[in-house]
Design a protein around this motif. Structure first.
Motif, mmCIF file in Angstrom:
data_model
loop_
_atom_site.group_PDB
_atom_site.id
_atom_site.type_symbol
_atom_site.label_atom_id
_atom_site.label_comp_id
_atom_site.label_asym_id
_atom_site.label_seq_id
_atom_site.Cartn_x
_atom_site.Cartn_y
_atom_site.Cartn_z
ATOM 1 N N GLN A 1 0.822 -1.203 0.000
ATOM 2 C CA GLN A 1 0.000 0.000 0.000
ATOM 3 C C GLN A 1 0.860 1.259 0.000
ATOM 4 O OE1 GLN A 1 -3.351 0.075 -0.343
ATOM 5 N NE2 GLN A 1 -3.100 2.293 -0.525
ATOM 6 N N LEU A 2 1.946 1.211 0.791
ATOM 7 C CA LEU A 2 2.863 2.349 0.817
ATOM 8 C C LEU A 2 3.547 2.535 -0.535
ATOM 9 C CD1 LEU A 2 4.510 1.928 4.335
ATOM 10 C CD2 LEU A 2 2.894 3.697 3.625
ATOM 11 N N ARG A 3 3.861 1.414 -1.187
ATOM 12 C CA ARG A 3 4.493 1.503 -2.511
ATOM 13 C C ARG A 3 3.547 2.166 -3.509
ATOM 14 N NH1 ARG A 3 4.452 -0.744 -7.291
ATOM 15 N NH2 ARG A 3 2.736 -2.116 -6.699
ATOM 16 N N ARG A 4 2.297 1.741 -3.480
ATOM 17 C CA ARG A 4 1.322 2.353 -4.390
ATOM 18 C C ARG A 4 1.137 3.836 -4.073
ATOM 19 N NH1 ARG A 4 -3.310 -2.416 -4.157
ATOM 20 N NH2 ARG A 4 -2.101 -4.022 -5.284
ATOM 21 N N ASN A 5 1.070 4.128 -2.770
ATOM 22 C CA ASN A 5 0.939 5.533 -2.393
ATOM 23 C C ASN A 5 2.154 6.333 -2.840
ATOM 24 O OD1 ASN A 5 -1.483 4.891 -1.200
ATOM 25 N ND2 ASN A 5 -0.653 4.811 0.883
ATOM 26 N N ASN B 1 2.848 6.539 11.244
ATOM 27 C CA ASN B 1 3.188 6.581 9.820
ATOM 28 C C ASN B 1 3.932 7.854 9.398
ATOM 29 O OD1 ASN B 1 1.710 4.129 9.359
ATOM 30 N ND2 ASN B 1 -0.166 5.335 9.423
ATOM 31 N N ILE B 2 4.208 8.741 10.335
ATOM 32 C CA ILE B 2 4.737 10.040 9.933
ATOM 33 C C ILE B 2 6.147 9.961 9.365
ATOM 34 C CG2 ILE B 2 3.280 11.337 11.526
ATOM 35 C CD1 ILE B 2 5.648 11.472 13.431
ATOM 36 N N PHE B 3 6.870 8.860 9.648
ATOM 37 C CA PHE B 3 8.222 8.724 9.109
ATOM 38 C C PHE B 3 8.238 7.954 7.784
ATOM 39 C CE2 PHE B 3 9.040 9.293 13.694
ATOM 40 C CZ PHE B 3 9.884 10.389 13.638
ATOM 41 N N GLU B 4 7.051 7.629 7.263
ATOM 42 C CA GLU B 4 6.980 6.944 5.976
ATOM 43 C C GLU B 4 7.120 7.959 4.842
ATOM 44 O OE1 GLU B 4 7.019 3.828 5.608
ATOM 45 O OE2 GLU B 4 6.582 3.169 7.660
ATOM 46 N N ARG B 5 7.605 7.466 3.714
ATOM 47 C CA ARG B 5 7.799 8.352 2.564
ATOM 48 C C ARG B 5 6.468 8.925 2.064
ATOM 49 N NH1 ARG B 5 11.520 4.549 -1.170
ATOM 50 N NH2 ARG B 5 10.069 3.030 -0.314
ATOM 51 N N PHE B 6 6.467 10.234 1.797
ATOM 52 C CA PHE B 6 5.332 10.976 1.237
ATOM 53 C C PHE B 6 4.099 10.984 2.136
ATOM 54 C CE2 PHE B 6 7.731 9.610 -2.556
ATOM 55 C CZ PHE B 6 8.019 10.847 -3.094
ATOM 56 N N TYR B 7 4.255 10.502 3.373
ATOM 57 C CA TYR B 7 3.083 10.505 4.249
ATOM 58 C C TYR B 7 2.920 11.893 4.858
ATOM 59 C CZ TYR B 7 -0.439 8.917 7.522
ATOM 60 O OH TYR B 7 -1.613 8.751 8.206
#
Length: 447
Positions: A224-228, A390-396
């Motif tokens: 899901q993170l990859r798609r986002n 999730n704040i340290f995830e890419r583009f989040y």
């Protein structure tokens, strides 16, 4: 077929049963052999004592060995022994086979002296050659194989039958969750990340199922993170590219002139694209473990003060106050100064962006074991609890509208996390809606 778990269990059970039965048979045979030999020894000793007594009585009555041969021959036939009796001079006076009568006898083993209470010396010697041991061994083997062995073989067959039943029962219980895991793993490998297995077992299989479910959840989240990320990268690139294209089309159509303002706007959009590409490249190097660090002892106090000074103009524009609370003397830290300065700038800019006018930002540092912990806290709007992990995830971004006013590309915190972890430290955040947030990270003290 032999590679299946059911076949392996059956073979293992059968081997255990055969080995156990064979061991019982072997130990029982050895024990019976020893007992039979001891019993046979006692019988032979009793027979020899009786023969000695009879020979002594005969000699006492007859005053010689004359006529003893028939008795010895009868004893030999009855006991199946080779019996030889010699007189005091060593001449054979009786032989159960009759071959040595009247001849000197030179035995290979000592015999049993025949004595009487009235003579101070032996009146003769009794020699026994037993041939019955082979027969006894044969009888023992017959008993073992024909009697005991039969029951052991039947017991072995019954045990193997029970083992087959247990194998089918156990294999069904064991293979059911394994098959469920295999099926779920295949569908997971095909791209269906929603697969989960329900296993009630509390042992190793239950732990395996729990690990599988955790892995599937992580893969689903990563997908899901990859798609986002793909959607976010496309969005972040589309906006400045659309702006650049719009300006160029307007210049081409003569709507606007390529003056200094137009060129400055195009330059800003190009810089935005360049910054995004650089952030992505830096993040890729950090995640691949290929980011090179020029680490040396540095003063974290000076870095914090420099970062606060750089952000002074932005802070003043929002009428935010920044306070620095540092101990009088902190040990040097082993860091790449530009990288950690980048982390501090990201955290401070993030705090300024999300702090309301008139708010307060505080930067602190303290020694903790072999690390220095640096914290940037604010009195801003705070982060919802569901967004905090999730704040340290890419583009989040907490602001789903992607407004430029509330943040950049969404890579700042991700890059900060990777830079801190590359230094051997850790970064974390705590927040409460309406009260603000606190971001802290650690860096190692220089030896």
């Amino acid at each position: 077929m032999i590679h299946s778990l059911r076949s392996r269990l059956l073979i293992a059970f059968a081997l255990v049963i055969v080995v156990a039965v064979g061991a019982v048979f072997l130990f029982m045979g050895q024990s019976m052999r020893a007992e039979v030999q001891r019993f046979q020894g006692r019988i032979e000793e009793a027979r020899l004592g009786k023969m000695e007594l009879e020979l002594t009585r005969y000699y006492f009555q007859q005053k010689s060995w004359e006529g003893i041969q028939p008795f010895v021959a009868q004893w030999g036939n009855f006991y199946e022994w080779r019996i030889i009796v010699t007189d005091a001079d060593g001449l054979a006076v009786a032989d159960s086979e009759g071959a040595l009568l009247g001849h000197p006898y030179e035995p290979d083993s000592p015999g049993r002296p025949i004595t009487t209470p009235r003579t101070p010396y032996p009146i003769g010697t009794l020699y026994i050659s037993s041939e019955s041991s082979a027969g006894a061994d044969f009888a023992l083997l017959y008993i073992l194989f024909e009697q005991i062995g039969r029951f052991l073989i039947w017991g072995c067959l019954v045990a193997v039958g029970i083992a087959v039943a247990i194998t089918f029962f156990l294999s069904r219980r064991i293979l059911a969750p394994v098959k469920a895991l295999t099926s779920a793993a295949k569908r997971l490998g095909s791209g269906d990340f929603s697969q989960r297995v329900q296993v009630k077992d509390r042992g190793e299989l239950g732990e395996l199922a729990s690990t599988f479910n955790s892995m599937a959840s992580n893969l689903e989240r990563a997908e899901q993170l990859r798609r986002n990320m793909v959607a976010d990268v496309a969005h972040e690139l589309r906006t400045p590219l659309s702006n650049v294209r719009g300006y160029l089309e307007a210049v081409h159509d003569g709507v606007i002139k390529p003056d200094a303002d137009t060129i400055r706007s195009l330059d800003e959009e190009a810089m935005l694209l360049s910054r995004l590409v650089n952030d992505l490249q830096e993040l890729g190097l950090a995640e691949a473990g290929e980011l090179k660090l020029a680490r040396q002892p540095e003063s974290i106090t000076e870095l914090i003060k420099q970062t606060a000074a750089i952000a002074q103009a932005q802070v003043a524009a929002k009428e935010i106050s920044v306070s620095i609370d540092l101990p009088d003397k902190l040990p040097l830290v082993n860091i790449d100064a530009p990288r950690i300065s980048q982390v501090l700038r990201n955290l401070l800019e993030n705090a300024v962006t999300h702090t309301f006018q008139g708010g307060v930002i505080e930067m602190t540092a303290r020694e903790q074991d072999n690390y220095i912990e640096v914290a940037v806290s604010d009195t801003g709007e705070g982060i919802p609890a569901e967004d905090l992990p999730n704040i340290f995830e890419r583009f989040y971004r907490v602001d789903k509208s992607r407004a430029r006013a509330t943040g950049g590309s969404g890579l700042g915190l991700t890059i900060a996390k990777r830079l801190v972890e590359t230094h051997g430290g850790k970064i974390e955040a705590v927040s409460e809606i309406g009260k603000g947030s606190c971001f802290s990270f650690t860096v190692p003290i220089a030896e």
